[in-house]
Design a protein around this motif. Structure first.
Motif, PDB file in Angstrom:
ATOM      1  N   LEU A  64       0.838  -1.210   0.000  1.00 41.91           N
ATOM      2  CA  LEU A  64       0.000   0.000   0.000  1.00 41.91           C
ATOM      3  C   LEU A  64       0.868   1.253   0.000  1.00 41.91           C
ATOM      4  O   LEU A  64       0.603   2.208  -0.741  1.00 41.91           O
ATOM      5  N   GLU A  65       1.910   1.265   0.814  1.00 40.18           N
ATOM      6  CA  GLU A  65       2.822   2.416   0.869  1.00 40.18           C
ATOM      7  C   GLU A  65       3.510   2.637  -0.475  1.00 40.18           C
ATOM      8  O   GLU A  65       3.753   3.777  -0.877  1.00 40.18           O
ATOM      9  N   ALA A  66       3.819   1.547  -1.181  1.00 43.82           N
ATOM     10  CA  ALA A  66       4.499   1.660  -2.477  1.00 43.82           C
ATOM     11  C   ALA A  66       3.644   2.376  -3.514  1.00 43.82           C
ATOM     12  O   ALA A  66       4.180   2.950  -4.468  1.00 43.82           O
ATOM     13  N   ILE A  67       2.339   2.363  -3.332  1.00 44.67           N
ATOM     14  CA  ILE A  67       1.458   3.071  -4.265  1.00 44.67           C
ATOM     15  C   ILE A  67       0.800   4.272  -3.578  1.00 44.67           C
ATOM     16  O   ILE A  67      -0.234   4.762  -4.021  1.00 44.67           O
ATOM     17  N   ALA A  68       1.433   4.725  -2.499  1.00 44.01           N
ATOM     18  CA  ALA A  68       1.042   5.951  -1.794  1.00 44.01           C
ATOM     19  C   ALA A  68      -0.422   5.959  -1.374  1.00 44.01           C
ATOM     20  O   ALA A  68      -1.154   6.929  -1.597  1.00 44.01           O
ATOM     21  N   THR A  69      -0.843   4.857  -0.774  1.00 41.86           N
ATOM     22  CA  THR A  69      -2.209   4.787  -0.251  1.00 41.86           C
ATOM     23  C   THR A  69      -2.189   4.038   1.069  1.00 41.86           C
ATOM     24  O   THR A  69      -1.134   3.621   1.536  1.00 41.86           O
ATOM     25  N   GLY A  70      -3.355   3.868   1.661  1.00 43.82           N
ATOM     26  CA  GLY A  70      -3.436   3.189   2.943  1.00 43.82           C
ATOM     27  C   GLY A  70      -4.563   2.186   2.976  1.00 43.82           C
ATOM     28  O   GLY A  70      -5.331   2.048   2.008  1.00 43.82           O
ATOM     29  N   PRO A  71      -4.694   1.474   4.078  1.00 47.70           N
ATOM     30  CA  PRO A  71      -5.691   0.415   4.181  1.00 47.70           C
ATOM     31  C   PRO A  71      -7.131   0.921   4.061  1.00 47.70           C
ATOM     32  O   PRO A  71      -8.016   0.159   3.676  1.00 47.70           O
ATOM     33  N   GLU A  72      -7.353   2.191   4.359  1.00 46.75           N
ATOM     34  CA  GLU A  72      -8.708   2.733   4.237  1.00 46.75           C
ATOM     35  C   GLU A  72      -9.193   2.752   2.795  1.00 46.75           C
ATOM     36  O   GLU A  72     -10.387   2.896   2.525  1.00 46.75           O
ATOM     37  N   PRO A 105      -8.387  -2.465   7.588  1.00 45.83           N
ATOM     38  CA  PRO A 105      -9.150  -2.245   6.350  1.00 45.83           C
ATOM     39  C   PRO A 105     -10.551  -2.863   6.402  1.00 45.83           C
ATOM     40  O   PRO A 105     -10.690  -4.076   6.453  1.00 45.83           O
ATOM     41  N   LEU A 106     -11.555  -2.009   6.431  1.00 45.17           N
ATOM     42  CA  LEU A 106     -12.936  -2.477   6.348  1.00 45.17           C
ATOM     43  C   LEU A 106     -13.255  -2.627   4.871  1.00 45.17           C
ATOM     44  O   LEU A 106     -13.398  -1.641   4.150  1.00 45.17           O
ATOM     45  N   THR A 107     -13.296  -3.854   4.406  1.00 47.15           N
ATOM     46  CA  THR A 107     -13.431  -4.130   2.977  1.00 47.15           C
ATOM     47  C   THR A 107     -14.482  -5.199   2.731  1.00 47.15           C
ATOM     48  O   THR A 107     -14.925  -5.866   3.657  1.00 47.15           O
ATOM     49  N   ALA A 108     -14.803  -5.376   1.468  1.00 49.06           N
ATOM     50  CA  ALA A 108     -15.497  -6.593   1.073  1.00 49.06           C
ATOM     51  C   ALA A 108     -14.446  -7.689   1.210  1.00 49.06           C
ATOM     52  O   ALA A 108     -13.381  -7.603   0.604  1.00 49.06           O
ATOM     53  N   SER A 109     -14.700  -8.664   2.064  1.00 47.63           N
ATOM     54  CA  SER A 109     -13.651  -9.637   2.391  1.00 47.63           C
ATOM     55  C   SER A 109     -14.133 -11.064   2.237  1.00 47.63           C
ATOM     56  O   SER A 109     -15.326 -11.361   2.368  1.00 47.63           O
ATOM     57  N   THR A 110     -13.167 -11.936   1.996  1.00 51.10           N
ATOM     58  CA  THR A 110     -13.421 -13.365   1.947  1.00 51.10           C
ATOM     59  C   THR A 110     -12.316 -14.060   2.721  1.00 51.10           C
ATOM     60  O   THR A 110     -11.136 -13.775   2.515  1.00 51.10           O
ATOM     61  N   PHE A 111     -12.686 -14.937   3.633  1.00 49.56           N
ATOM     62  CA  PHE A 111     -11.747 -15.737   4.421  1.00 49.56           C
ATOM     63  C   PHE A 111     -11.905 -17.154   3.912  1.00 49.56           C
ATOM     64  O   PHE A 111     -12.964 -17.762   4.056  1.00 49.56           O
ATOM     65  N   ILE A 112     -10.854 -17.685   3.277  1.00 44.04           N
ATOM     66  CA  ILE A 112     -10.962 -18.948   2.549  1.00 44.04           C
ATOM     67  C   ILE A 112     -10.016 -19.993   3.136  1.00 44.04           C
ATOM     68  O   ILE A 112      -8.810 -19.759   3.223  1.00 44.04           O
ATOM     69  N   GLY A 113     -10.542 -21.131   3.506  1.00 41.14           N
ATOM     70  CA  GLY A 113      -9.707 -22.265   3.895  1.00 41.14           C
ATOM     71  C   GLY A 113      -9.274 -23.005   2.642  1.00 41.14           C
ATOM     72  O   GLY A 113     -10.097 -23.289   1.766  1.00 41.14           O
ATOM     73  N   VAL A 114      -7.984 -23.261   2.526  1.00 36.68           N
ATOM     74  CA  VAL A 114      -7.451 -23.953   1.342  1.00 36.68           C
ATOM     75  C   VAL A 114      -6.623 -25.155   1.781  1.00 36.68           C
ATOM     76  O   VAL A 114      -6.146 -25.216   2.910  1.00 36.68           O
ATOM     77  N   GLN A 115      -6.459 -26.091   0.880  1.00 34.09           N
ATOM     78  CA  GLN A 115      -5.653 -27.270   1.170  1.00 34.09           C
ATOM     79  C   GLN A 115      -4.168 -26.930   1.218  1.00 34.09           C
ATOM     80  O   GLN A 115      -3.436 -27.420   2.076  1.00 34.09           O
ATOM     81  N   ALA A 116      -3.729 -26.088   0.291  1.00 35.50           N
ATOM     82  CA  ALA A 116      -2.308 -25.736   0.218  1.00 35.50           C
ATOM     83  C   ALA A 116      -2.152 -24.442  -0.568  1.00 35.50           C
ATOM     84  O   ALA A 116      -3.043 -24.040  -1.313  1.00 35.50           O
ATOM     85  N   LEU A 117      -0.983 -23.808  -0.367  1.00 35.29           N
ATOM     86  CA  LEU A 117      -0.590 -22.659  -1.180  1.00 35.29           C
ATOM     87  C   LEU A 117       0.555 -23.118  -2.080  1.00 35.29           C
ATOM     88  O   LEU A 117       0.848 -24.311  -2.164  1.00 35.29           O
ATOM     89  N   ALA A 118       1.229 -22.206  -2.748  1.00 34.13           N
ATOM     90  CA  ALA A 118       2.252 -22.572  -3.733  1.00 34.13           C
ATOM     91  C   ALA A 118       3.403 -23.382  -3.131  1.00 34.13           C
ATOM     92  O   ALA A 118       3.952 -24.252  -3.792  1.00 34.13           O
ATOM     93  N   PHE A 119       3.783 -23.082  -1.885  1.00 30.09           N
ATOM     94  CA  PHE A 119       4.852 -23.832  -1.214  1.00 30.09           C
ATOM     95  C   PHE A 119       4.339 -24.324   0.133  1.00 30.09           C
ATOM     96  O   PHE A 119       3.594 -23.610   0.812  1.00 30.09           O
ATOM     97  N   LYS A 120       4.755 -25.498   0.530  1.00 27.60           N
ATOM     98  CA  LYS A 120       4.202 -26.125   1.737  1.00 27.60           C
ATOM     99  C   LYS A 120       4.470 -25.322   3.006  1.00 27.60           C
ATOM    100  O   LYS A 120       3.717 -25.428   3.972  1.00 27.60           O
ATOM    101  N   GLU A 121       5.498 -24.490   3.040  1.00 26.43           N
ATOM    102  CA  GLU A 121       5.814 -23.688   4.224  1.00 26.43           C
ATOM    103  C   GLU A 121       4.879 -22.501   4.394  1.00 26.43           C
ATOM    104  O   GLU A 121       4.769 -21.946   5.477  1.00 26.43           O
ATOM    105  N   TRP A 122       4.222 -22.087   3.318  1.00 25.29           N
ATOM    106  CA  TRP A 122       3.345 -20.925   3.363  1.00 25.29           C
ATOM    107  C   TRP A 122       2.002 -21.343   3.955  1.00 25.29           C
ATOM    108  O   TRP A 122       1.350 -22.262   3.463  1.00 25.29           O
TER     109      TRP A 122
END
Length: 134
Positions: A64-72, A105-122
């Protein structure tokens, strides 16, 4: 279209993705899924959902800082959690509040349970859409 890979975020995977995409004709920017890698590409919090979440939200804040904005100005956030169980919610959101404080950040949000991400440590990955119009 502008594709950004700021120095404050890891370059470990940037040969495959752009960390941020800004569409000039649109007021929107798209932040790629952030994981628990610091700017050197080191995993923070191996096996620890709370520590990984804190690094993920820190990376989101840096993007967010890299594009000069914030979580709001976030319009949407998707939180992906490996092997999600309801008892993980508290530590993940606690980490987010440690990073953003009262600017959560008050946003439209989704909390998703997944089996895995790209690497097993993540364990957690968060992506976002941000409105960057002034």
């Amino acid at each position: 279209m502008e594709k950004l890979n700021p120095d404050t975020l890891t370059h470990t995977v940037t040969s495959l993705i752009s960390q941020i995409v800004v569409v000039p004709a649109s007021p929107l920017a798209f932040i790629s899924g952030q994981v628990a890698l610091n700017e050197k590409g080191e995993l923070i919090g191996e096996g620890d959902y709370g520590r990984q979440a804190k690094q993920v939200f820190t990376n989101l804040q840096l993007a967010l800082e890299a594009i000069a904005t914030g979580p709001e100005n976030m319009v949407q956030m998707k939180i992906h959690v490996v092997n999600h169980t309801p008892d993980l919610v508290e530590s993940i959101f606690k980490a987010g509040f440690e990073v953003f404080g009262d600017r959560w950040p008050l946003t439209a949000s989704t909390f998703i349970g997944v089996q895995a991400l790209a690497f097993k440590e993540w364990l957690i990955e968060v992506d976002a859409i941000v409105c960057i119009s002034k």
